[in-house]
Design a protein around this motif. Structure first.
Motif, PDB file in Angstrom:
ATOM      1  N   GLY A   1      19.198  -4.245  19.805  1.00 54.39           N
ATOM      2  CA  GLY A   1      19.288  -4.128  21.265  1.00 54.39           C
ATOM      3  C   GLY A   1      18.066  -3.466  21.870  1.00 54.39           C
ATOM      4  N   SER A   2      17.077  -3.201  21.041  1.00 52.26           N
ATOM      5  CA  SER A   2      15.788  -2.708  21.522  1.00 52.26           C
ATOM      6  C   SER A   2      14.701  -3.588  20.941  1.00 52.26           C
ATOM      7  N   SER A   3      13.763  -3.997  21.789  1.00 52.51           N
ATOM      8  CA  SER A   3      12.649  -4.818  21.306  1.00 52.51           C
ATOM      9  C   SER A   3      11.400  -3.973  21.071  1.00 52.51           C
ATOM     10  N   ARG A   4      11.509  -2.685  21.300  1.00 54.70           N
ATOM     11  CA  ARG A   4      10.368  -1.779  21.131  1.00 54.70           C
ATOM     12  C   ARG A   4       9.791  -1.912  19.723  1.00 54.70           C
ATOM     13  N   LYS A   5       8.456  -1.913  19.667  1.00 55.14           N
ATOM     14  CA  LYS A   5       7.782  -2.152  18.374  1.00 55.14           C
ATOM     15  C   LYS A   5       8.280  -1.207  17.275  1.00 55.14           C
ATOM     16  N   ASP A   6       8.362   0.087  17.593  1.00 52.50           N
ATOM     17  CA  ASP A   6       8.767   1.074  16.588  1.00 52.50           C
ATOM     18  C   ASP A   6      10.235   1.470  16.709  1.00 52.50           C
ATOM     19  N   SER A   7      11.015   0.560  17.251  1.00 49.40           N
ATOM     20  CA  SER A   7      12.433   0.830  17.507  1.00 49.40           C
ATOM     21  C   SER A   7      13.197   1.245  16.243  1.00 49.40           C
ATOM     22  N   PHE A   8      13.988   2.315  16.379  1.00 43.39           N
ATOM     23  CA  PHE A   8      14.862   2.725  15.271  1.00 43.39           C
ATOM     24  C   PHE A   8      15.950   1.669  15.036  1.00 43.39           C
ATOM     25  N   ASN A   9      16.372   1.032  16.108  1.00 43.84           N
ATOM     26  CA  ASN A   9      17.404  -0.010  15.954  1.00 43.84           C
ATOM     27  C   ASN A   9      16.842  -1.251  15.273  1.00 43.84           C
ATOM     28  N   LYS A  10      15.539  -1.505  15.480  1.00 42.56           N
ATOM     29  CA  LYS A  10      14.916  -2.607  14.736  1.00 42.56           C
ATOM     30  C   LYS A  10      14.894  -2.281  13.245  1.00 42.56           C
TER      31      LYS A  10
ATOM     32  N   THR B   1      22.392  -1.339  18.319  1.00 43.75           N
ATOM     33  CA  THR B   1      22.070  -1.097  19.725  1.00 43.75           C
ATOM     34  C   THR B   1      21.653   0.346  19.998  1.00 43.75           C
ATOM     35  N   PRO B   2      20.667   0.525  20.849  1.00 45.55           N
ATOM     36  CA  PRO B   2      20.377   1.880  21.325  1.00 45.55           C
ATOM     37  C   PRO B   2      21.447   2.316  22.329  1.00 45.55           C
ATOM     38  N   GLU B   3      21.359   3.551  22.738  1.00 42.43           N
ATOM     39  CA  GLU B   3      22.235   4.062  23.799  1.00 42.43           C
ATOM     40  C   GLU B   3      21.352   4.512  24.958  1.00 42.43           C
ATOM     41  N   TYR B   4      21.611   3.935  26.126  1.00 42.60           N
ATOM     42  CA  TYR B   4      20.899   4.348  27.342  1.00 42.60           C
ATOM     43  C   TYR B   4      21.938   4.945  28.290  1.00 42.60           C
ATOM     44  N   ASN B   5      21.786   6.223  28.557  1.00 40.31           N
ATOM     45  CA  ASN B   5      22.710   6.902  29.475  1.00 40.31           C
ATOM     46  C   ASN B   5      24.168   6.588  29.126  1.00 40.31           C
ATOM     47  N   SER B   6      24.454   6.756  27.875  1.00 39.86           N
ATOM     48  CA  SER B   6      25.818   6.636  27.332  1.00 39.86           C
ATOM     49  C   SER B   6      26.345   5.208  27.290  1.00 39.86           C
ATOM     50  N   TYR B   7      25.467   4.239  27.428  1.00 43.55           N
ATOM     51  CA  TYR B   7      25.912   2.849  27.488  1.00 43.55           C
ATOM     52  C   TYR B   7      24.946   1.977  26.687  1.00 43.55           C
TER      53      TYR B   7
ATOM     54  N   SER C   1      24.493   1.412  15.650  1.00 46.71           N
ATOM     55  CA  SER C   1      23.616   2.004  16.658  1.00 46.71           C
ATOM     56  C   SER C   1      22.738   3.049  15.997  1.00 46.71           C
ATOM     57  N   ALA C   2      21.612   3.318  16.641  1.00 45.89           N
ATOM     58  CA  ALA C   2      20.713   4.356  16.140  1.00 45.89           C
ATOM     59  C   ALA C   2      20.124   5.112  17.312  1.00 45.89           C
ATOM     60  N   SER C   3      20.045   6.426  17.151  1.00 42.71           N
ATOM     61  CA  SER C   3      19.470   7.270  18.196  1.00 42.71           C
ATOM     62  C   SER C   3      18.918   8.534  17.564  1.00 42.71           C
ATOM     63  N   PRO C   4      17.853   9.083  18.140  1.00 43.04           N
ATOM     64  CA  PRO C   4      17.384  10.378  17.647  1.00 43.04           C
ATOM     65  C   PRO C   4      18.387  11.491  17.952  1.00 43.04           C
ATOM     66  N   GLY C   5      19.326  11.204  18.819  1.00 42.70           N
ATOM     67  CA  GLY C   5      20.313  12.213  19.226  1.00 42.70           C
ATOM     68  C   GLY C   5      21.371  12.453  18.166  1.00 42.70           C
ATOM     69  N   ALA C   6      22.210  13.470  18.440  1.00 40.08           N
ATOM     70  CA  ALA C   6      23.216  13.909  17.463  1.00 40.08           C
ATOM     71  C   ALA C   6      24.390  12.951  17.345  1.00 40.08           C
TER      72      ALA C   6
ATOM     73  N   MET D   1      26.832   6.571  19.558  1.00 39.56           N
ATOM     74  CA  MET D   1      28.267   6.251  19.416  1.00 39.56           C
ATOM     75  C   MET D   1      28.882   5.706  20.709  1.00 39.56           C
ATOM     76  N   ARG D   2      28.500   6.297  21.852  1.00 45.94           N
ATOM     77  CA  ARG D   2      29.109   5.856  23.128  1.00 45.94           C
ATOM     78  C   ARG D   2      28.666   4.443  23.475  1.00 45.94           C
ATOM     79  N   SER D   3      27.451   4.103  23.090  1.00 47.54           N
ATOM     80  CA  SER D   3      26.953   2.752  23.311  1.00 47.54           C
ATOM     81  C   SER D   3      27.780   1.737  22.517  1.00 47.54           C
TER      82      SER D   3
HETATM   83  C1  LIG Z   1      16.807   5.107  29.835  1.00 45.61           C
HETATM   84  C2  LIG Z   1      17.115   5.827  28.560  1.00 45.61           C
HETATM   85  C3  LIG Z   1      18.329   6.461  28.431  1.00 45.61           C
HETATM   86  C4  LIG Z   1      18.670   7.077  27.217  1.00 45.61           C
HETATM   87  N1  LIG Z   1      19.922   7.613  27.076  1.00 45.61           N
HETATM   88  C5  LIG Z   1      20.323   8.042  25.857  1.00 45.61           C
HETATM   89  C6  LIG Z   1      21.693   8.416  25.611  1.00 45.61           C
HETATM   90  O1  LIG Z   1      22.539   8.347  26.474  1.00 45.61           O
HETATM   91  N2  LIG Z   1      22.029   8.812  24.355  1.00 45.61           N
HETATM   92  C7  LIG Z   1      21.106   8.864  23.337  1.00 45.61           C
HETATM   93  O2  LIG Z   1      21.483   9.204  22.208  1.00 45.61           O
HETATM   94  N3  LIG Z   1      19.803   8.528  23.536  1.00 45.61           N
HETATM   95  C8  LIG Z   1      19.395   8.124  24.769  1.00 45.61           C
HETATM   96  N4  LIG Z   1      18.104   7.726  24.968  1.00 45.61           N
HETATM   97  C9  LIG Z   1      17.122   7.886  23.881  1.00 45.61           C
HETATM   98  C10 LIG Z   1      17.135   6.671  22.959  1.00 45.61           C
HETATM   99  O3  LIG Z   1      18.162   6.859  22.013  1.00 45.61           O
HETATM  100  C11 LIG Z   1      15.777   6.559  22.263  1.00 45.61           C
HETATM  101  O4  LIG Z   1      14.782   6.265  23.225  1.00 45.61           O
HETATM  102  C12 LIG Z   1      15.795   5.513  21.166  1.00 45.61           C
HETATM  103  O5  LIG Z   1      14.610   5.630  20.425  1.00 45.61           O
HETATM  104  C13 LIG Z   1      15.954   4.100  21.727  1.00 45.61           C
HETATM  105  O6  LIG Z   1      16.197   3.194  20.690  1.00 45.61           O
HETATM  106  P1  LIG Z   1      15.008   2.404  19.926  1.00 45.61           P
HETATM  107  O7  LIG Z   1      14.294   3.427  19.083  1.00 45.61           O
HETATM  108  O8  LIG Z   1      15.728   1.407  19.089  1.00 45.61           O
HETATM  109  O9  LIG Z   1      14.104   1.795  20.955  1.00 45.61           O
HETATM  110  C14 LIG Z   1      17.737   7.112  26.167  1.00 45.61           C
HETATM  111  C15 LIG Z   1      16.497   6.476  26.329  1.00 45.61           C
HETATM  112  C16 LIG Z   1      16.197   5.838  27.489  1.00 45.61           C
HETATM  113  C17 LIG Z   1      14.869   5.104  27.612  1.00 45.61           C
END
Ligand SMILES: Cc1cc2nc3c(=O)[nH]c(=O)nc-3n(C[C@H](O)[C@H](O)[C@H](O)COP(=O)(O)O)c2cc1C
Length: 195
Positions: free
Chosen positions: A12-21, A82-88, A124-129, A133-135
């Motif tokens: 769900g992220s196309s970023r080159k260094d995406s953790f989800n990739k 999928t990444p999580e953006y603002n809990s979604y 899902s993958a996130s640098p967060g704790a 999960m909410r995504s």
């Molecule tokens: C608009 C935006 C909102 C984000 N909101 C959350 C969030 O709600 N929870 C979370 O864990 N990380 C959040 N992040 C941080 C992402 O988890 C982090 O940028 C992650 O590296 C994105 O995934 P990717 O590495 O696959 O691109 C957010 C990042 C962005 C750009």
């Protein structure tokens, strides 16, 4: 002859260094090892515009949406990280689902729901704790609403920025085992449903 389920995989992220990739690449390898015929796509390459009803009316489905519908229709299951953006889950994923749900004049891909009756494994993958999960929970609900069968098991990778080695592998054996288990369940259920 044993049935080989076709699995469509994407991040769900196309970023080159995406953790989800990185995580989807681990999932793809696991799904192949479990016996799936896996196609990995990069949503960026579909070049989907944000869904726009006027654009659709004037020009029909964009080429990327046609391609996505074809790929979905040809698959028995999906694997997504999928990444999580603002809990979604991010707009890249929602937009792909929205375009794929639109009718097409081509009878071969005309169905509104190329996702219906497919089985999906969600990660899902996130640098967060919470690891996004909410995504995943939101994406679960989204897929249920378009008729996709969501695997009960999911996998979220917390502290994703520390989780991979230099070769893109997961450092933690427990993480590797969780992805493998999810991939096995996906392949098994897709086989039961479609084999
Ligand atoms: C608009 C935006 C909102 C984000 N909101 C959350 C969030 O709600 N929870 C979370 O864990 N990380 C959040 N992040 C941080 C992402 O988890 C982090 O940028 C992650 O590296 C994105 O995934 P990717 O590495 O696959 O691109 C957010 C990042 C962005 C750009």
């Amino acid at each position: 002859m044993p049935f080989t389920p076709k699995i469509l995989a994407f991040s769900g992220s196309s970023r080159k260094d995406s953790f989800n990739k990185k995580l989807i690449a681990v999932g793809v390898a696991a799904a192949k090892a479990a016996g799936g015929d896996v196609t990995l796509i990069d949503l960026r390459e579909l070049e989907l515009p944000i869904y726009d009803g006027d654009l659709e009316k004037e020009k029909g489905l964009p080429a990327g949406a046609v391609r996505l519908k074809q790929l979905m229709l040809a698959s028995h299951g999906l694997l997504i990280s999928t990444p999580e953006y603002n809990s979604y889950f991010p707009p890249l994923v929602k937009n792909a689902i929205d375009w794929s749900s639109r009718p097409a004049p081509d009878k071969a891909i005309s169905g509104l729901t190329p996702l219906a009756d497919k089985v999906v494994g969600i990660m899902s993958a996130s640098p967060g704790a919470l690891g996004g999960m909410r995504s995943m929970l939101a994406l679960r609900q989204q897929f249920s609403n378009v008729g996709t069968i969501v695997l009960p098991a999911m996998f979220s990778l917390a502290r994703a920025d520390e989780a991979f080695d230099d070769n893109g592998g997961l450092k933690d054996e427990k993480h590797r085992a969780s992805v493998e288990k999810l991939a096995q369940k996906l392949v098994t259920l897709a086989t039961k449903l479609h084999g």
